[in-house]
Design an enzyme around this catalytic site. Structure first.
Site, mmCIF file in Angstrom:
data_model
loop_
_atom_site.group_PDB
_atom_site.id
_atom_site.type_symbol
_atom_site.label_atom_id
_atom_site.label_comp_id
_atom_site.label_asym_id
_atom_site.label_seq_id
_atom_site.Cartn_x
_atom_site.Cartn_y
_atom_site.Cartn_z
ATOM 1 N N GLU A 1 2.009 -0.377 -4.895
ATOM 2 C CA GLU A 1 0.875 0.543 -5.477
ATOM 3 C C GLU A 1 1.685 1.984 -5.468
ATOM 4 O O GLU A 1 2.014 2.768 -4.712
ATOM 5 C CB GLU A 1 -0.166 0.683 -4.388
ATOM 6 N N ASP B 1 0.710 -1.150 -0.036
ATOM 7 C CA ASP B 1 -0.013 -0.027 0.020
ATOM 8 C C ASP B 1 0.753 1.113 0.136
ATOM 9 O O ASP B 1 1.969 1.249 0.409
ATOM 10 C CB ASP B 1 -0.690 0.057 1.346
#
Ligand code: NOJ
Length: 515
Positions: free
Chosen positions: A254, A194
């Site tokens: 990401e 993330d």
């Protein structure tokens, strides 16, 4: 030679709260996911990425982690997780977990200890506390700093309940190494990382001009330290032998950037094995723009060993049917042409699954679900909605629980009467059950496309006109997407088409051909 299965895999993203409920409380969980495993096997996906399921106050849907090495009781137990991994392996499906290293939850014991310990303590140094805030803004809206009782401020690039870790304190990377080993030791095949472009901040925490730079480098994103950091994680991944699960362990970062070239630093050998390619879904439904995105993406990946999976949907963006049927969702009363959006989304699916490399499919994308734009404010959960006073609708509309069966709510999602986010009353025809019975459904299109998609093979553009996307993938496989108003002749044996071929290939329709 290990398999590197992830180089051209189709990975299915499960947003645990909204996939399937086994416990009957209206929220999805591992028991529900386990029961639906045959559905994923039938769809033909090779891996499942679970968005966070860790103990969490769920202030940001679980991206606010209070314990990185456990399962929130609402989703089940570690034993339930293990059972899912084992059962998935029986279907040849690997599991990818979501690692959230930029921030944790303010409920995390380390942050609670930092609050307790006070200014100047080693506990506070795990986070970014200052006596004065700078002028950075949270990505979710509002200031990126919150003041605590003793007067200090802490940095949170996202919600105030998500304090940023101080990655310059060696205890933080050391802790995360343990976290990733914990999950790798449990047999997961990969990590989704993330805010992978976050973590390290400019140590001077400088004020930024107004408006703040959306570009790279900014004082909070894309810092040079990330390169060495991901090389160290790659070494850990590569140190895992394939005995736990056949195939190499992987990670997908990401990384957001306004231009694909911003991601160049991550496309170096020995770093993060994969970097998400978010540019396909950020590109308008325009042939020239799409060709440009695809050419640049393929070029970037070709020069390195890094894979950039294609994406048209995830839990953070407006669902493709709505996006392609009305443009970016700017307002509640947006006039969405669902029929047009569905036609284009189906064509985009055949484009997605014909491109070289790996593709990620977000739960519900394969059902052609539209964004739910009329969720009553009282039910809205996303901090983006609340931190902007409703000015930004947020992401709840793409997170509504999946319709499995039946003609009315909750469409087989749960035994409970209602779901944690309300479903629309119009989803009867979109359930898995209804679509399984319809050969022309979007679900059956995805299933057939996943089975028939080209693997390996080269990529070469074909010229079929300015408003047409056409390319080959070796072995006589051709993909043609018609964005022009003219119906095109269909030349070759049809493998699959995204819509009816009425005397040719109509506008907003894609076809796969064998010559
Ligand atoms: C990206 C995640 O995909 C998103 O859902 C989350 O809100 C932010 N990172 C913060 O963790």
């Amino acid at each position: 030679m290990l398999s590197q299965w992830w180089r051209d895999a189709v990975v299915y993203q499960v947003y645990p709260r909204s996939f399937a409920d086994g416990s009957g409380d209206g929220t999805g969980d591992f028991a529900g996911a386990l029961a639906r495993l045959p559905y994923l096997a039938d769809l033909g996906v090779e891996a499942v990425w679970f968005s966070p399921f860790y103990p969490s106050p769920l202030a940001d849907g679980g991206y606010d982690v209070a314990d990185y090495c456990d399962v929130d009781p609402r989703f089940g137990t570690l034993a339930d997780f293990d059972a899912f991994v084992a059962a998935a392996a029986g279907h040849g499906i690997r599991v990818i977990v979501d690692i959230v290293p930029n921030h944790c939850s303010s409920a995390h014991p380390a942050f609670q200890a930092a609050l307790e310990a006070g200014p100047g303590s080693p506990e506070r140094d795990l986070f970014i506390f200052r006596d004065q805030p700078n002028n950075w803004q949270s990505i979710f809206g509002g200031p990126a700093w919150t003041q605590v009782a003793d007067g200090q401020w802490y940095l949170h690039l996202f919600d105030s309940s998500q304090p940023d870790w101080n990655w310059r304190n060696p205890a933080v990377p050391a802790m995360f190494e343990k976290v990733i080993r914990f999950w790798l030791d449990r047999g997961v095949a990969g990590l989704r990382v993330d805010v992978a472009h976050g973590l390290f901040k400019d140590p001077d925490l400088p004020d930024v001009p107004d408006p703040a730079p959306s570009d790279r480098p900014s004082p909070w994103f894309h810092r040079p330290e990330l390169i060495g950091h991901y090389a160290s994680w790659r070494a850990i991944l590569d140190s895992y032998s394939p005995d736990v699960f056949p195939g190499e362990r992987t990670a997908v970062g990401e990384f957001w950037g306004t231009e694909i070239t911003h991601l160049e630093p991550y496309f170096r050998p020995g770093g993060m094995p994969q970097a998400f390619n978010f540019f396909l879904f950020q590109t308008a439904w325009d042939a020239a723009a799409l060709r440009h995105t695809i050419t640049t993406s393929i070029g970037l990946a070709a020069e390195s060993d890094v894979v950039a999976p294609w994406v048209i949907s995830n839990h953070d963006v407006v669902r493709p049917v709505t996006r392609y049927g009305g443009g970016p969702l700017a307002a509640r009363d947006l006039d969405v042409d669902v029929a047009l959006g569905t036609r284009r989304a189906r064509a985009a699916a055949l484009l997605l699954l014909a491109l070289p490399g790996s593709a990620y499919v977000y739960q519900g994308e394969e059902l052609g679900l539209p964004e739910v734009i009329d969720i009553p404010d009282a039910f809205r959960d996303d901090p983006v909605f609340h931190r902007t006073g409703g000015a930004r609708l947020g992401r709840d509309g793409c997170r509504v629980p999946i319709p499995w069966s039946g003609a009315s709510k909750p469409y087989g999602f749960t035994e409970a009467e209602s779901t944690w986010l309300p479903q629309p009353t119009t989803w009867g025809p979109l359930t898995v059950e209804a679509q399984q019975a319809d050969p022309g459904s979007t679900l059956n299109l995805y299933k057939r496309a996943i089975a028939a998609r080209p693997r390996g093979g080269g990529f070469a553009w074909l010229d079929r006109g300015d408003d047409v996307i056409a390319f080959t993938r070796g072995d006589g496989f051709t993909c043609v997407v018609n964005l022009s108003a003219e119906t095109l002749p269909v030349e070759g044996e049809v493998i699959l088409a995204s819509g009816p071929l009425e005397g040719g290939l109509p506008q907003d329709t894609a076809v796969w051909l064998r010559s």
